[in-house]
Design an enzyme around this catalytic site. Structure first.
Site, PDB file in Angstrom:
ATOM      1  N   VAL A 186       0.847  -1.197   0.000  1.00 32.42           N
ATOM      2  CA  VAL A 186       0.000   0.000   0.000  1.00 32.42           C
ATOM      3  C   VAL A 186       0.884   1.250   0.000  1.00 32.42           C
ATOM      4  CG1 VAL A 186      -1.685   1.315   1.325  1.00 32.42           C
ATOM      5  CG2 VAL A 186      -1.958  -1.162   1.105  1.00 32.42           C
ATOM      6  N   PHE A 211       6.888 -10.909   0.237  1.00 31.71           N
ATOM      7  CA  PHE A 211       7.128 -11.073  -1.197  1.00 31.71           C
ATOM      8  C   PHE A 211       8.583 -11.482  -1.416  1.00 31.71           C
ATOM      9  CE2 PHE A 211       3.431  -8.312  -1.124  1.00 31.71           C
ATOM     10  CZ  PHE A 211       2.684  -8.731  -2.216  1.00 31.71           C
ATOM     11  N   ARG A 229       7.487  -7.111   2.853  1.00 30.40           N
ATOM     12  CA  ARG A 229       7.579  -8.351   3.632  1.00 30.40           C
ATOM     13  C   ARG A 229       6.617  -9.398   3.074  1.00 30.40           C
ATOM     14  NH1 ARG A 229       9.756  -9.475   8.244  1.00 30.40           N
ATOM     15  NH2 ARG A 229      10.163  -7.302   8.776  1.00 30.40           N
ATOM     16  N   HIS A 251       5.305 -13.090 -30.195  1.00 27.42           N
ATOM     17  CA  HIS A 251       6.379 -12.139 -30.430  1.00 27.42           C
ATOM     18  C   HIS A 251       5.839 -10.910 -31.128  1.00 27.42           C
ATOM     19  CE1 HIS A 251      10.537 -11.006 -30.825  1.00 27.42           C
ATOM     20  NE2 HIS A 251      10.356 -10.736 -32.101  1.00 27.42           N
TER      21      HIS A 251
END
Ligand code: FAD
Ligand code: NA7
EC number: 1.8.1.9
Length: 595
Positions: free
Chosen positions: A299, A326, A324, A570
């Site tokens: 956030v 992740f 924290r 691509h």
């Protein structure tokens, strides 16, 4: 492990409570078949639990005996009332009483279902239940923030979360693209100015239209919407209080609590008086100016990102690590990218005092912070201080103690079983307030829909809270599914995982000469399971759009070979996932070598 007797009682009572016609049966029993045929011929929906298919048949029968006084099958319940076996059912039919019993509405309560909280989860659950023919009331009430901000129906996501956040992120991205546009031949004004007021008004107008649509949908589906605060005052009984303090009591057979979370404030002088949170930011009546974002989770970083992107002077105060929970390698890459894009980080500091220096819109405030490792104290002035240090579940002040609902004493979260049921059998919980559940809008919605289908549509499908994809909308977006590198190492052991990774250079970035080797992907694969992919990470533009589709592959147990055998599109960013060949273990260079 087979359920213990107490659990079996709850389980059986659950079947009885949830199904208008409930038959405890055995596949081999001719009397059971007769009873089921009767209901079929009457076009009456029933739910039958074939106990001989369960591995604890004897325990089930014993518990049924305890509850109903009958051990044999079929054992029939109608509208929660015990009818008996085959003979009693046939007799009730021949006496013309069976359909009468079935069609008698449950008049014990005002509503079949009362949902407390009209956010992502509550709205989804109440609409679904009404569609299934239930009498539903939905309560939604927003307590104003300490700054007096309030909003309409729809909960956090729509009003003060995902929606305004993503739109402000978009506003910031457009600023970058405006400058890219010159490289692509557009003669755009390089002095383009951003207007906070215009952006805010346009976004708030959109939110207003969503609030209105929700009200219309509830009316169309015959859900009774009460803009009132709900609080249990007894079993099945709720006190509802409107804004004008008008109090009414309502009763319900079943309850779903979906009251969400609200921002937490630090316990320091000046915090509540002089700061704002994400609950205030998106409708702020003035441009925030020089801003300090306190906290280092998504956030805070997302807000810092878009505020800097629209041209403001932004600092982030970080207590320990970024993001924290992740993947920490990628969290650090995000930090580096944001630092390169004019966001200043105070790392290892916590605020201790906030003072007002000047009134105004924005005003001026002094923040005093102390180092977490030394005696160092810093003092700085800002126009706006945004607190984003976590969110607390709205589980206090709603009478849960009155009805005996158990909470996690550490964080106030609701303790629910895999069926989203609390320890009180008629009370369920969904969304952000539930312990151990990812705090994301689509999770709350899915949980709500599935729960209602289990309650009223004979479904047994549980909400799968694993492998949920998510995206952090920082200036460089980060999408992920499954395990971070740290979590995978801890769970499976470093020797059991192979990590494939690479930088990539979005084609769209080449012409405007944006920086190389900041975009990055990583696949974490489980070696003993044919390199099944257990962690998916992408850092780059449009990461949310890239990540979503891969979550289906992960749910289906895709392996590295499946990724390799997939032919890429691509030129896209996502195609990098089909050509990853450098393992982290090898120490090979991941820098981009060419197109
Ligand atoms: P909420 O949506 O919070 O709804 C709860 C409602 O209940 C509120 O309206 C509340 O006022 C009301 N209420 C509370 N108590 C009572 C009571 N006693 N009586 C009546 N009403 C009551 N998720 C994503 O998936 N993607 C994102 O990009 C994302 N970004 C976010 C950004 C921010 C800044 C924040 C704060 C959150 C974000 N989230 C995001 C998380 C997402 O908003 C939540 O996971 C989601 O809203 C949770 O839904 P919920 O139904 O549990 O609760
Ligand atoms: P999170 O995810 O709970 O993160 C809180 C952040 O704030 C984290 O970086 C903390 O640092 C930091 N923090 C916590 N307390 C303090 C104090 N007292 N001072 C300074 N910094 C502090 O909160 P968010 O608000 O980002 O998001 C919560 C949920 O909202 C999220 O899951 C979404 O669903 C929406 P730490 O790492 O603990 O040192």
């Amino acid at each position: 492990m087979p359920p213990v007797q107490g659990d079996l009682k709850t389980l059986i009572q659950g079947y009885i409570d949830k199904n208008k016609v409930m038959i405890f049966s055995k596949t081999t029993c001719p009397f059971c078949a007769k009873v089921k045929d009767l209901f079929k011929s009457l076009n009456v929906e029933y739910f039958s639990l074939e106990m001989d298919k369960e591995n604890n048949m004897a325990d089930l029968q014993n518990t049924l005996l305890e509850i109903s006084g009958q051990r044999t099958v079929p054992n029939v319940y109608i509208n929660g009332t015990h009818l008996g076996g085959c003979d009693s059912t046939l007799k009730a039919h021949s006496d013309n009483k069976l359909l009468q019993m079935i069609n008698t509405p449950n008049e014990k309560y005002d509503y079949d279902l009362i949902v407390i909280g009209g956010g992502s989860g509550g709205l989804a659950a109440s609409k679904e239940a009404a569609e299934l023919g239930k009498k539903v009331a939905l309560l939604d009430f927003v307590k104003p923030t300490p700054q007096g901000t309030s909003w309409g129906l729809g909960g956090t996501c729509v009003n003060v979360g995902c929606i305004p956040k993503k739109l402000m992120h978009r506003s910031a991205i457009l600023g970058e693209e405006l400058s890219d546009a010159q490289s692509f031949g557009w003669d755009v004004n390089t002095d383009a100015k951003h207007s906070w007021d215009k952006m805010r008004d346009a976004i708030q107008d959109h939110i207003g239209s969503i609030n209105w649509n929700y009200r219309v949908q509830l009316r169309e589906k015959s859900v009774t919407y009460l803009n009132a605060y709900g609080e249990f005052i007894g079993p099945h009984r709720l006190k509802t209080t409107k804004k004008n303090n008008k109090v009414e009591e309502i009763t319900g057979e079943t309850f779903i609590i979906a009251t969400g979370e609200r921002p937490r404030y630090p316990d320091i002088p000046g915090a509540k008086e002089y700061t704002i949170t994400s609950d205030d930011l998106f409708s702020l009546p003035y441009c925030p100016g020089k801003t300090l974002c306190i906290g280092a989770s998504y956030v805070s970083l997302e807000c810092a990102g878009f505020l800097a992107g629209i041209g403001l002077d932004v600092t982030v105060m970080v207590r320990s690590i970024l993001l924290r929970g992740f993947d920490q390698q990628i969290a650090e890459y995000i930090g580096e990218y944001m630092s390169e894009h004019k966001i200043f980080f105070h790392r290892g500091y916590v605020p201790v005092k906030i003072e007002k220096l000047e009134d105004g819109q924005p005003g001026k405030y002094k923040v005093t912070a102390k180092s977490t490792t030394t005696d160092d104290i810093i003092e700085e002035e800002y126009n706006t201080i945004l607190i984003a240090i976590g969110r607390d579940p709205c589980t206090s002040g709603i009478g849960l103690e009155t009805v005996g609902v158990q909470l996690n004493p550490k964080n106030g979260k609701l303790l629910c079983n895999e069926r989203d049921q609390t320890n009180i059998d008629y009370i369920y919980g969904i969304g952000d307030i539930v312990q151990g559940v990812p705090e994301l809008t689509p999770v709350a919605i899915q949980a709500g829909r599935l729960l209602v289908n289990r309650l009223y549509n004979n479904s047994n499908t549980l909400c799968n809270y694993q492998t949920v994809a998510t995206t952090v909308f920082t200036p460089i977006e980060y999408g992920c599914i499954g395990y971070s590198e740290e979590a995978a190492q801890e769970k499976f052991g470093a020797d059991n995982i192979e990590i494939y990774h690479s930088n990539f250079y979005p084609l769209e970035w080449t012409v405007p000469h944006r920086e190389e080797n900041v975009c990055y992907v990583k696949l974490i694969c489980l070696i003993p399971e044919k390199e099944r992919v257990v962690g998916f990470h992408v850092l780059g533009p449009n990461a949310g759009e890239i990540t979503q589709g891969y979550s289906i592959a992960m749910r289906k147990g895709a392996t590295k070979e499946d990724f390799d055998m997939t032919i890429g599109i691509h030129p896209t960013c996502s195609e990098i996932f089909t050509t990853l060949n450098i393992t982290k273990r090898s120490g090979g260079d991941t820098a981009v070598a060419g197109c």
